[in-house]
Design an enzyme around this catalytic site. Structure first.
Site, PDB file in Angstrom:
ATOM      1  N   GLU A 167       0.945  -0.987   0.082  1.00  0.00           N
ATOM      2  CA  GLU A 167       0.158   0.203   0.088  1.00  0.00           C
ATOM      3  C   GLU A 167       0.820   1.189   0.041  1.00  0.00           C
ATOM      4  O   GLU A 167       0.323   2.500   0.361  1.00  0.00           O
ATOM      5  CB  GLU A 167      -0.780  -0.033   1.315  1.00  0.00           C
ATOM      6  N   ASP A 280      -1.345  -1.152  -9.509  1.00  0.00           N
ATOM      7  CA  ASP A 280      -1.669  -2.431  -9.460  1.00  0.00           C
ATOM      8  C   ASP A 280      -1.612  -3.321 -10.857  1.00  0.00           C
ATOM      9  O   ASP A 280      -2.293  -2.848 -11.604  1.00  0.00           O
ATOM     10  CB  ASP A 280      -2.823  -2.574  -8.611  1.00  0.00           C
ATOM     11  N   TRP A 324      -0.487   5.292  -0.214  1.00  0.00           N
ATOM     12  CA  TRP A 324      -1.491   5.664  -1.366  1.00  0.00           C
ATOM     13  C   TRP A 324      -2.758   5.369  -1.251  1.00  0.00           C
ATOM     14  O   TRP A 324      -3.666   5.509  -2.090  1.00  0.00           O
ATOM     15  CB  TRP A 324      -1.033   5.247  -2.764  1.00  0.00           C
ATOM     16  N   ASP A 372      -5.648  -6.668   2.779  1.00  0.00           N
ATOM     17  CA  ASP A 372      -6.571  -6.751   1.986  1.00  0.00           C
ATOM     18  C   ASP A 372      -7.874  -6.711   2.529  1.00  0.00           C
ATOM     19  O   ASP A 372      -8.800  -6.201   2.378  1.00  0.00           O
ATOM     20  CB  ASP A 372      -6.676  -8.038   1.269  1.00  0.00           C
TER      21      ASP A 372
END
Length: 424
Positions: A167, A280, A324, A372
């Site tokens: 992340e 991603d 982010w 997640d």
């Protein structure tokens, strides 16, 4: 020719063996079919340009016995049958059905996806994608770092210190631990603290800020994938197929891919010289169907170079924790919307350290620490699945400490650096 760097972060939480439809291991099969296999074709045609990371937890699943056989069965049996149910009302799905058939052929041809990724993977990441600044102890950070690095070295060979912070979550107190583990370079999102140039920490780690305006050309909700020509990945047929363009018309692949090539030309003309842009991997192909076409055209038009450690100014001392995520801080994973998972993770970590936890308990701890679960709860994207997974790993962790139950984590973290999880 404009010079820039593209970092692709390839990650999937540990879903192999944990549920099927609508949440579970079919996420992985879809990512393989729509992102990883098409991307590998592009990387093979343009070697050495993209800075690619594959998380250890994703590699664990790609390496798991029987996993790719189940993926192939999904592509050869389940997807053709579901397409057949929707095709009478949506003849444009012939294109989609053909894409899955091509993916099945590509998977059979490649066979071993770890081997297919090997020439292209340069960076590793934390073992199970934990938000490292939210961990409770140095030992917990070391467990994530050392397990992930050991995994990379066994699977992909030499490692030169490139590391994806999950992340992009960074805090200054991590720097010594990163250097201790051998990390030389990583990416940060410093857009909200006004730092745009690389800096070198006192420990010797190069922190490379992302070019947020360039990233947002693609990733913002008004970015390129929102254009009407592209395939709508949110509107689905009764059997979960994407039959429409964003503008509501039946999807036309020729129109969509032509738009992707045109957007790539605009992108290269508008992005800043020397920009470092990270995404991603699953955005390309899975969440943005034409994204792989866009990426290849960027690689054709620009001088794309890897991100590497470099001499840089000393890192500023007062930088707060950044990521982010929402607000460019840690709130996505620690605010009330995440329902206290960060505290559950920290509590389990402290309990494991105090109880001298063994490998089975440590694997459950690693699974619980995945970023997640909090992300999916906070954005409401996966129903109760992330809550069930987090609670299940917490309960299995407690059972492992007591010596009860069985090991449900069949293939997670085979390179577990148990020695790292000790008090100094």
């Amino acid at each position: 020719m404009k010079r820039l760097s593209v970092v692709l972060h390839t990650h999937m939480p540990y879903v192999e063996g944990f549920g099927t439809w609508p949440f579970g291991e079919e996420w992985l099969w879809e990512a393989i079919a729509t992102s990883y296999l098409p991307l590998l074709e592009v990387l093979d045609r343009h070697p050495g340009k993209v800075t690619l990371s594959v998380t250890p937890v994703l590699a664990d699943q790609l390496e798991a016995p029987g996993a790719l056989d189940r993926c192939l069965a999904f592509l050869r049996e389940i997807r053709p049958a579901s397409h057949a149910l929707d095709l009478p009302d949506h003849p444009q799905l012939e294109y989609s059905a053909a894409q899955y058939e091509q993916a099945a052929d590509a998977l059979e041809r490649r066979g071993d996806l770890i081997e297919a990724f090997r020439p292209h993977v340069a960076w590793t990441s934390a073992a199970t994608h934990a938000v490292l600044p939210l961990l409770a102890t140095d030992a917990g950070v070391r467990l994530q770092l050392e397990t992930g690095i050991a995994s990379h070295r066994r699977r992909f060979g030499a490692w030169h210190g490139g590391f994806w912070l999950p992340e992009c979550a960074h805090a200054p107190w991590l720097d010594d631990l990163l250097e201790e583990a051998g990390v030389h370079v990583t990416c940060v999102d410093w857009s909200n603290v006004g730092i745009g140039e690389p800096h070198r920490t006192e420990a010797g780690v190069t922190l490379v800020p992302l070019d947020r305006p360039g990233v947002d050309l693609v990733w913002d909700h008004t970015g390129y994938p929102s254009h009407g020509d592209y395939r709508d990945t949110n509107r689905l047929t009764p059997h979960a197929h994407q039959a429409w363009a964003v503008d509501g018309e039946p999807y036309d692949p020729e129109r969509g891919h032509a738009r992707a090539r045109a957007h790539a030309e605009v992108f290269v003309s508008e992005v800043t010289e020397g920009a470092v842009l990270a995404f991603d991997t699953e955005l390309f192909g899975h969440h943005w169907h034409e994204g792989v076409t866009f990426l290849e055209r960027v690689l054709e038009l620009a001088d794309v170079v890897p991100v590497e450690a470099r001499d840089a100014a000393p890192a500023p001392e007062a930088v707060r924790p950044t990521s982010w995520g929402t607000g460019r801080d840690l709130r996505t994973w620690s605010a009330p919307g995440a329902e206290g998972i960060a505290w559950a993770q920290r509590s389990a970590e402290l309990r494991a350290l105090g109880a001298d936890a063994g490998p089975r308990a440590l694997r459950e701890l690693l699974a619980l620490q995945s970023s997640d679960w909090a992300f999916q709860i906070a954005n409401g994207s996966a129903g109760d699945y992330p809550r069930q997974r987090a609670q299940g790993h917490r309960e299995a962790f407690e059972m492992a400490l007591r010596g009860d139950g069985t090991d449900a984590l069949r293939h997670l973290a085979p390179d577990l650096a148990e020695w790292a999880f000790v008090q100094p």
